[in-house]
Design a protein around this motif. Sequence first.
Motif, mmCIF file in Angstrom:
data_model
loop_
_atom_site.group_PDB
_atom_site.id
_atom_site.type_symbol
_atom_site.label_atom_id
_atom_site.label_comp_id
_atom_site.label_asym_id
_atom_site.label_seq_id
_atom_site.Cartn_x
_atom_site.Cartn_y
_atom_site.Cartn_z
ATOM 1 N N GLN A 259 13.077 15.523 -29.847
ATOM 2 C CA GLN A 259 14.142 14.851 -29.104
ATOM 3 C C GLN A 259 14.485 15.557 -27.788
ATOM 4 O O GLN A 259 15.353 15.080 -27.054
ATOM 5 C CB GLN A 259 15.416 14.765 -29.964
ATOM 6 N N GLU A 266 18.277 11.990 -20.497
ATOM 7 C CA GLU A 266 19.540 11.258 -20.622
ATOM 8 C C GLU A 266 20.750 12.110 -20.232
ATOM 9 O O GLU A 266 21.655 11.633 -19.535
ATOM 10 C CB GLU A 266 19.708 10.778 -22.071
ATOM 11 N N GLY A 384 17.794 11.741 -35.021
ATOM 12 C CA GLY A 384 17.812 10.564 -34.162
ATOM 13 C C GLY A 384 18.818 9.532 -34.635
ATOM 14 O O GLY A 384 19.509 8.900 -33.823
ATOM 15 N N GLY A 385 18.929 9.351 -35.951
ATOM 16 C CA GLY A 385 19.922 8.426 -36.484
ATOM 17 C C GLY A 385 21.342 8.856 -36.173
ATOM 18 O O GLY A 385 22.203 8.026 -35.840
ATOM 19 N N VAL A 387 22.186 10.672 -33.606
ATOM 20 C CA VAL A 387 22.359 10.439 -32.163
ATOM 21 C C VAL A 387 22.713 8.979 -31.907
ATOM 22 O O VAL A 387 23.577 8.662 -31.072
ATOM 23 C CB VAL A 387 21.086 10.843 -31.396
ATOM 24 N N ASP A 388 22.063 8.068 -32.624
ATOM 25 C CA ASP A 388 22.369 6.644 -32.467
ATOM 26 C C ASP A 388 23.828 6.341 -32.812
ATOM 27 O O ASP A 388 24.456 5.454 -32.220
ATOM 28 C CB ASP A 388 21.446 5.800 -33.348
ATOM 29 N N LEU A 389 24.371 7.075 -33.779
ATOM 30 C CA LEU A 389 25.755 6.862 -34.195
ATOM 31 C C LEU A 389 26.758 7.501 -33.239
ATOM 32 O O LEU A 389 27.934 7.106 -33.229
ATOM 33 C CB LEU A 389 25.976 7.419 -35.606
ATOM 34 N N THR A 390 26.311 8.477 -32.457
ATOM 35 C CA THR A 390 27.213 9.185 -31.542
ATOM 36 C C THR A 390 26.728 9.011 -30.109
ATOM 37 O O THR A 390 26.964 7.986 -29.493
ATOM 38 C CB THR A 390 27.307 10.675 -31.932
ATOM 39 N N TRP A 392 23.632 10.956 -27.008
ATOM 40 C CA TRP A 392 22.588 11.953 -26.792
ATOM 41 C C TRP A 392 23.169 13.351 -26.565
ATOM 42 O O TRP A 392 22.524 14.351 -26.876
ATOM 43 C CB TRP A 392 21.730 11.556 -25.588
#
Length: 444
Positions: A259, A266, A384-385, A387-390, A392
């Motif tokens: 990542q 980002e 990664g999951g 990160v998707d919830l919060t 980068w």
Amino acid sequence: MKIATSAVPTTGPRPKLNTRAAMLVALAVFAQESVWNFYDAQVPASIAEYTTSAALIGLLMGVDNILGIVLQPLMGHISDRTRSRWGRRVPYLVIGAPVAALFFLLIPFAGSFGALIVCMFLFAIVANSFKPLTDALTPDFQAPGRRSLANGIAKIATSLTIIVSALISLFIVDESLELAFAIPAVLLVCAMLIVGFTIRETRSPGYQRALADGTTGQADPWSFRRVVSELFRDRDRSRLFLLLGIFATAGTWAAMRAQLTPYAMEVLDVSRGVAGSLALPGGVAFLVAAIPIALFSDRAGRRRMIRIGLTIMIIGCLIAFAIPTLVTTIAGVMVASVGYAAFSVNAVVLMWNLAPSRTVTGAYSGLYAVAAAIGASLGPAIVGGLVDLTAWSFMFLHSSLLGVVGLALFFLVRREISDGQLAEDAEVDAAAPATAASSEGEQP
């Protein structure tokens, strides 16, 4: 039950490193990992010529890990039971390397999607079959007190393969993809042949012990089923917690590495090229730290060094999270890399030393590889999951949390060496005076 808490048995003189064997094992590891690193770097691009689905590319690239879960511990166990004039690991290396190299060479010549998948599948089967056996040569040749140093040398060889793979990609791939695939394949075959014809595995202490056990007239007590079931029968669960700790730590490292490039693009707002280069300082830090850590670990104990290393890795992640700038991110990655080096050098050695018998170190090398492979596969997905919830900007924080899980698990590993291996050493020590007395009595 008596719990062994010392790093290694401390009686007798400090064992010497078998430098020749350590260098030959490092050569084999270097050649083997050169092929795997180049495979991971370039085969996705070959798959992308036939599909635009990132999910399908990821699935196909994960096939080797899935095969490894079954093949690596099984082949490690089979090699433990093998007896031949060439040894128990070397025959598989010498035969498997040319076959794997052939399937690897065929990948750029695949003229269809189906042919490419067949080449990948056959390469993954053969290469996974002997992948843990090069590591298993280290406990065969090295005394427990020298295994961290020997493994540190092998880990440096592994790190150098990243540089070799990058150079081949940079200078050869665009000119000739077929030649680029041929270079690692030739390295693999040549190195394994050199190792096979020079390492003299039958003279190793590990092989001699296995040979002696086979002359007692008793059936081999260590079936593959018993090797696996022993993990759960262990009273203090040290082996099981060790495997879980390996899973969590390998997942932390893989997540951070996988990542890092999108994180830098980002959060730090740098180009793809700059973002992709941020792992290089960490690789240098790993190389510099590996040997000093290995030397100190043989004296201080491997559990202690792993716990210290994981703490340092977590601190590195938190540095990068707390101050999200380019300089502090590089500094955090370098600190985390030094911490990971302590784990990388010592975890498989601890695995060998906690095996219930020295005759099953091949199987335990395979179990280590499985735990690390599963962690490396799932770690990036877990982080990664999150990160998707919060966002980068929380990537390094999430990585540190997974690292904390690994650290907690390693505090539950209560031993440095198994009772079974201590009992085997006691038998050898008890037999030594009688053997010496018998030799003296036979002298004229």
